[in-house]
Write a protein that holds these residues in place. Structure first.
Motif, short mmCIF file in Angstrom:
data_model
loop_
_atom_site.label_atom_id
_atom_site.label_comp_id
_atom_site.label_asym_id
_atom_site.label_seq_id
_atom_site.Cartn_x
_atom_site.Cartn_y
_atom_site.Cartn_z
N TYR A 112 52.90 -5.98 57.14
CA TYR A 112 53.80 -5.30 57.63
C TYR A 112 53.68 -4.86 59.03
CZ TYR A 112 55.72 -3.69 53.00
OH TYR A 112 56.24 -3.71 51.78
N VAL A 124 58.02 1.20 58.02
CA VAL A 124 57.09 0.98 56.83
C VAL A 124 55.68 0.26 57.64
CG1 VAL A 124 56.28 -0.14 54.62
CG2 VAL A 124 58.85 0.39 55.13
N GLU A 136 55.73 3.29 49.85
CA GLU A 136 55.72 2.87 50.96
C GLU A 136 55.16 3.84 52.17
OE1 GLU A 136 59.77 1.13 51.71
OE2 GLU A 136 59.29 -0.72 50.97
N GLU A 138 55.26 5.40 55.85
CA GLU A 138 56.17 4.94 56.98
C GLU A 138 55.62 5.76 58.07
OE1 GLU A 138 59.84 6.53 55.98
OE2 GLU A 138 60.57 4.92 54.85
#
Length: 166
Positions: A112, A124, A136, A138
């Motif tokens: 990511y 994310v 997820e 963030e």
């Protein structure tokens, strides 16, 4: 239950200093245990039969009471851990739950984020698998990713620093 709901529950439990929480609905059963004692239970649960971890605290009530000082030791070691990221100025991103860290959505997919990436709030950063749920994680702030402090597929603890965003 989505990851944001789970995060809100975890934050409320942390603010109220709740160590153990269970929620049962027709759709799911949620059980959360925080602290050094629960980490040992999670680590033993997959390897040992379920009755053994439950029996150990009941059989050893004195060590459980003595487990309070070791719980204070990780807090004492937390500033030492925090001192290492302090060498890299920025905002730490901490694990909101206990689980397994994954840098990407699948083994074949790119990570990511990588060091040097420009990060936006809400982006994310990784996935933490907890009880077969993929959560997820963030970013809460915008900035530049300066450091990744965990490796892919590595277990993480609640409150462990995962990233530094400057």
């Amino acid at each position: 239950m989505n990851p944001k709901d789970l995060k809100e529950i975890l934050q409320a439990l942390e603010q109220a200093d709740v160590r153990e929480f269970s929620l049962k609905t027709p759709d799911y059963d949620l059980s959360i245990k925080r602290g050094a004692e629960s980490v040992a239970v999670y680590a033993q649960a997959p390897q040992a039969q379920a009755p053994q971890p439950q029996q150990l605290p009941a059989q050893q009530q004195a060590p459980v009471a003595a487990a309070t000082p070791p719980a204070a030791q990780p807090e004492a070691s937390t500033p030492a851990v925090a001192a290492a990221p302090a060498a890299t100025p920025g905002t730490p991103v901490k694990a909101p739950i206990v689980g397994t860290y994954y840098a990407s959505s699948s083994p074949d997919a790119p990570a990511y984020v990588k060091v040097g990436d420009s990060i936006k709030a809400g982006q994310v950063l990784c996935i933490i698998e907890a009880m077969k749920l993929m959560n997820e994680i963030e970013a809460e702030t915008s900035g530049t990713l300066r450091e990744i402090l965990v490796k892919n597929a590595e277990p993480v603890e609640y409150g462990q620093t995962l990233f530094i965003i400057e």
